[in-house]
Design a protein around this motif. Structure first.
Motif, mmCIF file in Angstrom:
data_model
loop_
_atom_site.group_PDB
_atom_site.id
_atom_site.type_symbol
_atom_site.label_atom_id
_atom_site.label_comp_id
_atom_site.label_asym_id
_atom_site.label_seq_id
_atom_site.Cartn_x
_atom_site.Cartn_y
_atom_site.Cartn_z
ATOM 1 N N GLU A 141 -11.407 -1.649 -3.407
ATOM 2 C CA GLU A 141 -11.213 -2.434 -2.021
ATOM 3 C C GLU A 141 -12.567 -2.997 -1.238
ATOM 4 O O GLU A 141 -12.524 -4.022 -1.014
ATOM 5 C CB GLU A 141 -10.460 -2.258 -0.585
ATOM 6 N N LYS A 192 0.810 -1.019 -0.275
ATOM 7 C CA LYS A 192 0.057 0.260 -0.151
ATOM 8 C C LYS A 192 1.513 0.837 0.048
ATOM 9 O O LYS A 192 0.262 2.497 0.720
ATOM 10 C CB LYS A 192 -0.919 -0.130 1.353
ATOM 11 N N HIS A 196 -8.010 3.271 -5.381
ATOM 12 C CA HIS A 196 -7.433 1.710 -4.235
ATOM 13 C C HIS A 196 -9.352 1.295 -3.837
ATOM 14 O O HIS A 196 -9.247 0.536 -3.780
ATOM 15 C CB HIS A 196 -6.203 1.583 -4.071
ATOM 16 N N THR A 197 -9.149 2.545 -2.470
ATOM 17 C CA THR A 197 -10.276 2.290 -1.606
ATOM 18 C C THR A 197 -11.801 1.764 -2.414
ATOM 19 O O THR A 197 -12.753 1.096 -1.692
ATOM 20 C CB THR A 197 -10.301 3.868 -0.805
ATOM 21 N N CYS A 223 -0.346 3.462 -4.563
ATOM 22 C CA CYS A 223 -1.748 3.375 -4.578
ATOM 23 C C CYS A 223 -2.765 3.687 -5.609
ATOM 24 O O CYS A 223 -2.491 5.299 -5.524
ATOM 25 C CB CYS A 223 -2.871 3.049 -3.780
#
Length: 899
Positions: free
Chosen positions: A485, A474, A481-482, A477
């Motif tokens: 995820e 991480k 990314h979030t 990123c």
């Protein structure tokens, strides 16, 4: 009391001063915890500890080598062997005073790749030759036995054995009873098998280093002890002089062979430091007094599943290992004058190794310990050597980061660095070890401290295909990314960039996992998720985060940028504004230095995209060839733009729904680029290509708009069945559609004519470009190998061991090449392997052929791919399979009989 069962405090009582006499037999003297060489005096070295600054060093030397360990001595030896004798070696202490002197001296060649094996084999042959010539190296051909506790470890051995046979290495798979006969002291009750390599052996590390140093000196190489490098001065991207404690030397080439000091030496380069990502870790082994039943010719034993190794040592046992949770050291710097020194013992930390050692070699239970050796070794972020040319300084080379394999790797490292300096390139494809495989953050000291413990254990840990490092994650990123995820992304990492490799259903913990482990030699746990993503790309529409791709801007005031890229690129990029060209950038031998996509945004403005692994290498190549007058500017724009790949038959309508730009193929043709708005975001660079063969677009978005564009596409795409897809889906699509990928399939040793891309070169045009002469010559004389797609017959994807790349390929029972990348073709419903094949002479060298396509496709030829010792029949192809042609843009389909 048994010293091996004692507490740390009690165990120390059993350390014997007899180690001094024992080590002296091998050219060492012991003093406290310091072991010092006595053989350097035979070399008549230019050194005087009392008056080091008064040593007279040359005003100029063709090559200056920093570091007098085995690697530095090997580089000097191989340069001198090639006739380059104006070489100066600078050692801040005494020769071999660093990690060389306490090395265990194991010469093992049973490695994970053919390149690894070839390199280690060269070192073994060199040391054996030196011994036969009468030089003292301590070489003993005792063979090696690697044992397997699990079936998966045995599969790994079988895969390695298949590779070893292709280069003529003698390797034998053996059972537990055979192991017991060879090594009666071993406990074999829990073993499922092993490997016997009869030609492996051991050396005395310091003796080898001193032999190489002595032979170098005899050929004219100058060696100075007690002379440290204070500064490496560069100008216009070239080392000009080396400032030392004894004066200044001007040089044509500088080689950093400083071992665990290499990173610090790199920082001494001015005005800009050179990156040498490595960090020291403690490495433990113990030496016993003579033991009953120890045969002087006992093979080297490697118990990978027990993290440990064993060798005979003067009637006793030397036992060491690569433990989990290794201990980084010297984080704040290596102490001054750290010569022939050890670190304090740590029996508590050693316990995990000790338990496995006692299990495998029960007679150690009653052995008497002479000494625990705790010597620092340097490790790199990926456990591979650090070799090659600095990306920023064209005459600065690095040979360091040997990962506790300096003795077995030094011979080959010296040979290939010498080739790199003299010939301009090494004779092998050394990309796995190339210093350009890293980016700047890999040299971050805190990152290195946290990563190297994992690099240590990975020496012996069972590494499955595509298994990822867990530390140092991480860091880079994407803005998405979030979101990804939350959507169930499973992330991998390349060049420290996090990227989604596939997606699980976030509401179902068992989805895609079943009872299968995360990593495997067989059908992986991600098979079903990737299959769904694949078909979504083929039948609906998928979004794929491509932000990790390296991106560069090239600009000029006039037409200089076009002329510059025309010389670098083997394809014609001087097309109309808005056109995209897929091209290679070749070296003088015609090999791929870069494989990239070039979009012409304006008359004097180009946007270059290439795989993430090429970020450092690509910018180095671009900057190396910049005009000296500053007329062309190159910028690394990787972090400035996020990338979203929109793949599938509904991609055209989805993009039309969120943009006012027409997306039909007549207005937005394949391989063109337009600046568009998406939702509320502007200045999005939209390109009609997907790198998969499927229709669609890649959007390169100013990073601040990335989340908005992604959310807009996901909302608008609900009616089209939009979903996320990861890189594994892209990989399976491009393999099935027969697309080569740089770093996996292509390298600096592969030319466009060998991979079927002759049609993508301007070889028949008047424009000159780097590598053109080599390609013309190759076209006249023929090529030695051809990129081929091999579709496996009689393969059960659910039960058979999978091919993962690196499998030997046989034609009519003769070895002809290896696979590069492999994966299941969901449309073909077959396992697909890509690789290079060619006819070889009795020495294994490729033979050039003018009609290699006919040779590959000869109907009488019978192909097989060896997967862990089992050969599967394969059907060859050199063009995209017909079952996938209808999904391809015409620009991607190679024209028959071209290239």
């Amino acid at each position: 009391m048994n010293p091996l069962r004692a507490t740390r405090k009690t165990a120390r009582k059993f350390l014997r001063t007899g180690l001094q006499q024992e080590l002296s037999k091998h050219g060492f003297l012991s003093k406290s915890c310091c072991v010092m060489s006595t053989s350097s005096s035979d070399l008549e070295l230019h050194s005087d500890p009392a008056s080091g600054p008064e040593v007279t060093i040359p005003a100029h030397s063709q090559v200056v080598i920093c570091g007098g360990g085995i690697v530095g001595s090997s580089v000097a030896f191989h340069l001198a062997k090639r006739g380059w004798t104006d070489v100066t070696v600078l050692e801040q202490g005494s020769l071999a005073c660093g990690t060389t002197w306490h090395a265990a001296g194991l010469i093992g060649r049973f490695r994970y790749s053919v390149t690894d094996m070839e390199m280690m084999n060269y070192s073994k042959q060199l040391y054996e030759q030196l011994t036969n010539e009468g030089h003292g190296t301590g070489w003993k051909q005792c063979g090696s036995v690697s044992v397997a506790r699990t079936k998966d470890r045995l599969v790994e051995f079988k895969r390695r054995e298949a590779l070893a046979k292709t280069i003529g290495m003698e390797v034998h798979l053996i059972g537990p009873s055979d192991i017991k006969k060879m090594c009666p002291l071993l406990n074999t009750e829990d073993l499922v098998g092993g490997v016997w390599v009869p030609d492996d052996g051991v050396v005395t590390a310091q003796d080898v280093a001193m032999t190489l140093a002595k032979l170098s000196k005899e050929k004219g190489v100058k060696m100075f002890e007690k002379v440290s490098v204070d500064k490496v001065v560069t100008k216009k991207g070239m080392v000009r002089e080396v400032v030392t404690s004894a004066g200044t030397i001007k040089c044509d080439f500088f080689v950093n062979c400083a071992g665990q000091w290499a990173r610090a030496v790199g920082k001494k380069t001015v005005p800009k430091a050179v990156k040498a990502p490595l960090h020291s870790c403690e490495h433990f082994y113990l030496i016993t007094k003579p033991m009953e039943g120890v045969d002087p010719m006992m093979p080297v034993i490697r118990d990978f599943d027990g993290y440990s190794y064993f060798r005979e040592w003067s009637g006793g046992i030397l036992a060491g290992g690569f433990e989990p949770n290794a201990k980084p050291c010297f984080h704040k710097g290596i102490p001054d004058k750290f010569e022939f020194q050890l670190l304090p013992d740590d029996w508590d930390h050693f316990q995990i190794l000790l338990d496995h050692m006692l299990h495998r070699l029960p007679s150690l239970e009653t052995a008497e310990v002479r000494q625990m050796i705790n010597g620092p070794e340097s490790f790199t972020p990926d456990s591979k050597m650090l070799l090659g040319k600095s990306p920023k300084i064209s005459n600065y080379f690095i040979a360091a980061g040997m990962n506790s394999g300096g003795i077995v790797g030094a011979g080959a490292a010296g040979k290939h660095i010498a080739e790199w300096i003299i010939d301009g390139e090494p004779s092998l494809n050394l990309w796995p070890y190339d210093v350009r495989r890293f980016v700047r953050l890999h040299n971050n000291k805190k990152f290195l401290r946290d990563r190297v413990p994992e690099a240590v254990v990975n020496h012996y840990a069972l590494k499955y295909p595509r298994e990822e490092y867990k530390t140092g994650r991480k860091l880079r990123c994407s803005p998405l990314h979030t979101r990804l995820e939350v959507a169930g992304a499973v992330f991998g990492e390349t060049m420290a960039y996090e990227r989604a490799i596939y997606f699980n259903n976030p509401d179902d913990d068992s989805y895609g996992k079943e009872s299968r482990p995360m990593w495997s030699w067989s059908k992986p746990c991600w098979f079903e998720p990737v299959q769904e993503e694949y078909w979504a790309c083929k039948e609906r529409v998928c979004l794929m985060d491509m932000s990790s791709f390296a991106k560069f801007e090239v600009r000029s005031r006039g037409d200089e940028a076009t002329a510059y890229l025309q010389y670098l690129c083997s394809n014609n990029i001087a097309s109309e504004v808005g056109t995209i060209v897929h091209t290679g950038m070749q070296n003088k031998q015609g090999g791929f230095e870069n494989d990239c996509t070039v979009a012409r945004l304006d008359q004097n403005h180009y946007f270059i995209i290439c795989p993430a692994t090429q970020q450092t290498r690509a910018i180095a190549w671009l900057e190396k060839h910049l005009p000296g007058n500053g007329s062309v500017q190159v910028t690394d724009a990787t972090s400035m733009f996020s990338g979203i790949n929109i793949i599938g038959p509904h991609a055209q309508q989805l993009l039309a729904d969120v943009s006012d730009f027409p997306t039909n193929k007549s207005d937005f043709r394949p391989m063109t680029c337009h600046l568009i708005d998406v939702g509320h975001a502007s200045s999005v660079r939209a390109m009609r290509l997907t790198h998969t063969g499927e229709d669609g677009f890649i959007l390169y978005i100013p990073s601040e708009y990335a989340l908005h564009v992604y959310d807009t596409l996901m909302v608008a795409g609900k009616d089209y069945g939009v979903r996320n897809a990861g890189y594994y889906a892209l990989r399976h699509l491009r393999m099935e559609n027969f697309f080569a990928f740089w770093g996996l399939d292509l390298s600096d040793k592969i030319t466009p004519l060998e991979c079927g891309r002759g049609f993508r070169t301007k070889i028949d045009e008047q424009d000159d470009f780097i590598g053109k002469e080599a390609l013309l010559q190759q076209r006249r004389e023929g090529v030695g190998q051809r990129f081929t797609q091999l579709i496996l017959d009689d393969f059960d994807v659910h039960h058979d061991l999978w091919p993962w790349g690196g499998e030997p390929v046989y034609r009519n029972d003769k070895y002809v090449g290896q696979t590069t990348t492999c994966g299941y073709g969901f449309t073909l419903e077959k396992m697909v392997c890509l690789g290079f094949i060619g006819e070889r002479d009795p020495n294994g060298k490729l033979m050039t052929q003018k009609n290699i396509n006919d040779w590959v496709m000869d109907k009488s030829a019978r192909y097989e791919v060896d997967i862990a010792g089992v050969r599967f029949p394969a059907k060859p192809g050199i063009y995209t399979p017909k079952t996938t042609v209808q999904t391809l843009d015409p620009v991607f389909i190679p024209a028959p009989n071209r290239g």
